[in-house]
Design a protein around this motif. Sequence first.
Motif, PDB file in Angstrom:
ATOM      1  N   LYS A 103      66.929  15.190  -1.842  1.00 22.29           N
ATOM      2  CA  LYS A 103      67.906  16.258  -1.673  1.00 22.29           C
ATOM      3  C   LYS A 103      68.073  17.056  -2.969  1.00 22.29           C
ATOM      4  N   LEU A 104      68.173  16.349  -4.095  1.00 21.71           N
ATOM      5  CA  LEU A 104      68.334  17.028  -5.381  1.00 21.71           C
ATOM      6  C   LEU A 104      67.107  17.872  -5.720  1.00 21.71           C
ATOM      7  N   LEU A 105      65.924  17.341  -5.464  1.00 21.85           N
ATOM      8  CA  LEU A 105      64.714  18.129  -5.702  1.00 21.85           C
ATOM      9  C   LEU A 105      64.659  19.334  -4.769  1.00 21.85           C
ATOM     10  N   GLY A 106      65.065  19.162  -3.514  1.00 16.48           N
ATOM     11  CA  GLY A 106      65.103  20.281  -2.574  1.00 16.48           C
ATOM     12  C   GLY A 106      66.068  21.362  -3.036  1.00 16.48           C
ATOM     13  N   LYS A 107      67.237  20.955  -3.527  1.00 16.81           N
ATOM     14  CA  LYS A 107      68.197  21.935  -4.056  1.00 16.81           C
ATOM     15  C   LYS A 107      67.631  22.626  -5.304  1.00 16.81           C
ATOM     16  N   THR A 108      66.917  21.874  -6.118  1.00 16.05           N
ATOM     17  CA  THR A 108      66.318  22.450  -7.323  1.00 16.05           C
ATOM     18  C   THR A 108      65.215  23.436  -6.962  1.00 16.05           C
ATOM     19  N   ILE A 109      64.379  23.060  -6.007  1.00 13.50           N
ATOM     20  CA  ILE A 109      63.310  23.950  -5.544  1.00 13.50           C
ATOM     21  C   ILE A 109      63.904  25.241  -4.996  1.00 13.50           C
ATOM     22  N   THR A 110      64.977  25.113  -4.237  1.00  8.74           N
ATOM     23  CA  THR A 110      65.657  26.296  -3.694  1.00  8.74           C
ATOM     24  C   THR A 110      66.193  27.169  -4.834  1.00  8.74           C
ATOM     25  N   ALA A 111      66.840  26.547  -5.807  1.00  7.24           N
ATOM     26  CA  ALA A 111      67.387  27.294  -6.943  1.00  7.24           C
ATOM     27  C   ALA A 111      66.284  27.962  -7.766  1.00  7.24           C
ATOM     28  N   LEU A 112      65.118  27.322  -7.807  1.00  9.36           N
ATOM     29  CA  LEU A 112      64.001  27.880  -8.563  1.00  9.36           C
ATOM     30  C   LEU A 112      63.307  29.017  -7.825  1.00  9.36           C
ATOM     31  N   GLY A 113      63.735  29.267  -6.568  1.00  9.06           N
ATOM     32  CA  GLY A 113      63.243  30.439  -5.861  1.00  9.06           C
ATOM     33  C   GLY A 113      62.326  30.189  -4.687  1.00  9.06           C
TER      34      GLY A 113
ATOM     35  N   THR B   9      73.853  18.971 -11.991  1.00 11.47           N
ATOM     36  CA  THR B   9      73.998  19.976 -10.951  1.00 11.47           C
ATOM     37  C   THR B   9      72.858  20.993 -11.028  1.00 11.47           C
ATOM     38  N   THR B  10      72.624  21.667  -9.927  1.00  9.07           N
ATOM     39  CA  THR B  10      71.638  22.753  -9.905  1.00  9.07           C
ATOM     40  C   THR B  10      72.310  24.104 -10.119  1.00  9.07           C
ATOM     41  N   ASP B  11      73.629  24.112 -10.257  1.00  5.72           N
ATOM     42  CA  ASP B  11      74.358  25.376 -10.469  1.00  5.72           C
ATOM     43  C   ASP B  11      73.805  26.110 -11.680  1.00  5.72           C
ATOM     44  N   GLY B  12      73.541  27.390 -11.501  1.00  5.76           N
ATOM     45  CA  GLY B  12      73.087  28.221 -12.602  1.00  5.76           C
ATOM     46  C   GLY B  12      71.587  28.237 -12.820  1.00  5.76           C
ATOM     47  N   ILE B  13      70.840  27.423 -12.078  1.00  6.01           N
ATOM     48  CA  ILE B  13      69.383  27.473 -12.218  1.00  6.01           C
ATOM     49  C   ILE B  13      68.887  28.767 -11.575  1.00  6.01           C
ATOM     50  N   CYS B  14      68.043  29.477 -12.288  1.00  6.46           N
ATOM     51  CA  CYS B  14      67.495  30.757 -11.814  1.00  6.46           C
ATOM     52  C   CYS B  14      66.043  30.575 -11.370  1.00  6.46           C
ATOM     53  N   PRO B  15      65.551  31.495 -10.553  1.00 10.07           N
ATOM     54  CA  PRO B  15      64.149  31.413 -10.154  1.00 10.07           C
ATOM     55  C   PRO B  15      63.226  31.263 -11.371  1.00 10.07           C
ATOM     56  N   ASP B  16      62.272  30.363 -11.245  1.00  5.80           N
ATOM     57  CA  ASP B  16      61.386  30.019 -12.355  1.00  5.80           C
ATOM     58  C   ASP B  16      60.121  29.422 -11.747  1.00  5.80           C
ATOM     59  N   ALA B  17      59.083  30.233 -11.619  1.00  6.81           N
ATOM     60  CA  ALA B  17      57.841  29.801 -10.963  1.00  6.81           C
ATOM     61  C   ALA B  17      57.157  28.663 -11.711  1.00  6.81           C
ATOM     62  N   TYR B  18      57.238  28.667 -13.026  1.00  2.23           N
ATOM     63  CA  TYR B  18      56.588  27.608 -13.797  1.00  2.23           C
ATOM     64  C   TYR B  18      57.230  26.247 -13.515  1.00  2.23           C
ATOM     65  N   SER B  19      58.553  26.170 -13.631  1.00  5.19           N
ATOM     66  CA  SER B  19      59.257  24.911 -13.368  1.00  5.19           C
ATOM     67  C   SER B  19      59.037  24.462 -11.924  1.00  5.19           C
ATOM     68  N   LEU B  20      59.037  25.411 -11.005  1.00  8.43           N
ATOM     69  CA  LEU B  20      58.788  25.111  -9.596  1.00  8.43           C
ATOM     70  C   LEU B  20      57.434  24.439  -9.428  1.00  8.43           C
ATOM     71  N   ALA B  21      56.403  24.981 -10.049  1.00  8.66           N
ATOM     72  CA  ALA B  21      55.062  24.411  -9.935  1.00  8.66           C
ATOM     73  C   ALA B  21      54.997  23.008 -10.537  1.00  8.66           C
ATOM     74  N   VAL B  22      55.739  22.782 -11.613  1.00 14.58           N
ATOM     75  CA  VAL B  22      55.715  21.476 -12.285  1.00 14.58           C
ATOM     76  C   VAL B  22      56.373  20.403 -11.416  1.00 14.58           C
ATOM     77  N   ILE B  23      57.521  20.703 -10.823  1.00 13.59           N
ATOM     78  CA  ILE B  23      58.269  19.643 -10.118  1.00 13.59           C
ATOM     79  C   ILE B  23      57.904  19.483  -8.645  1.00 13.59           C
ATOM     80  N   SER B  24      57.286  20.476  -8.039  1.00 15.84           N
ATOM     81  CA  SER B  24      57.026  20.441  -6.592  1.00 15.84           C
ATOM     82  C   SER B  24      56.304  19.198  -6.089  1.00 15.84           C
ATOM     83  N   PRO B  25      55.299  18.677  -6.778  1.00 13.69           N
ATOM     84  CA  PRO B  25      54.619  17.490  -6.252  1.00 13.69           C
ATOM     85  C   PRO B  25      55.531  16.270  -6.057  1.00 13.69           C
ATOM     86  N   ALA B  26      56.640  16.223  -6.783  1.00 18.41           N
ATOM     87  CA  ALA B  26      57.563  15.093  -6.647  1.00 18.41           C
ATOM     88  C   ALA B  26      58.357  15.157  -5.353  1.00 18.41           C
ATOM     89  N   TYR B  27      58.316  16.278  -4.679  1.00 21.50           N
ATOM     90  CA  TYR B  27      59.134  16.494  -3.492  1.00 21.50           C
ATOM     91  C   TYR B  27      58.491  15.896  -2.238  1.00 21.50           C
TER      92      TYR B  27
END
Length: 169
Positions: A75-85, A13-31
């Motif tokens: 969809k999961l990556l989109g939800k994660t990106i949203t959770a990451l801020g 689940t993406t529940d509880g994921i907080c904004p995190d610019a570093y993680s966002l930058a790492v995973i974004s290309p997979a989207y």
Amino acid sequence: MAKPLTSNIVFPTTDGICPDAYSLAVISPAYASSTGELNAILQYIYHSLIFIKHGMNEYADALESIAVAEMIHLKLLGKTITALGAQPIFCQNPPTAYNFYSAKFVSYSRELMNMVEDDIMGEKHAICQYTRMLSRLKNEQVKAIIARILEDEKLHLEKLKEILHELKR
């Protein structure tokens, strides 16, 4: 719609994921980059349609099953990106609204073996990309999401190799 070709492991689940610019930058290309999940979905659907045209519905269904799994990943990556801020914009590095995804990255080959070889190359790239992400990520919850997606990509690669082997017979 086809049943997705996915592992039996439950998606984190993406529940509880907080904004995190570093993680966002790492995973974004997979989207939604040239090698991301959005491109994979469109490529598998296109290739599925070409297999249907050739009366090879079993292979078309297999590719559609992979496309449906990639939709789950998107969809999961989109939800994660949203959770990451960030907004889940279809571009290489959300939240920057430039470098938008383009369908020009889809392999539009119409030769059956070339299509499957292109799909295999895409899955190999995805596996390498997700593996590199895992080595760079520090956020354990985001790592779990990426690791789970990686399991499916390995299944997809094996199925595509099986299809290619059958086509070569």
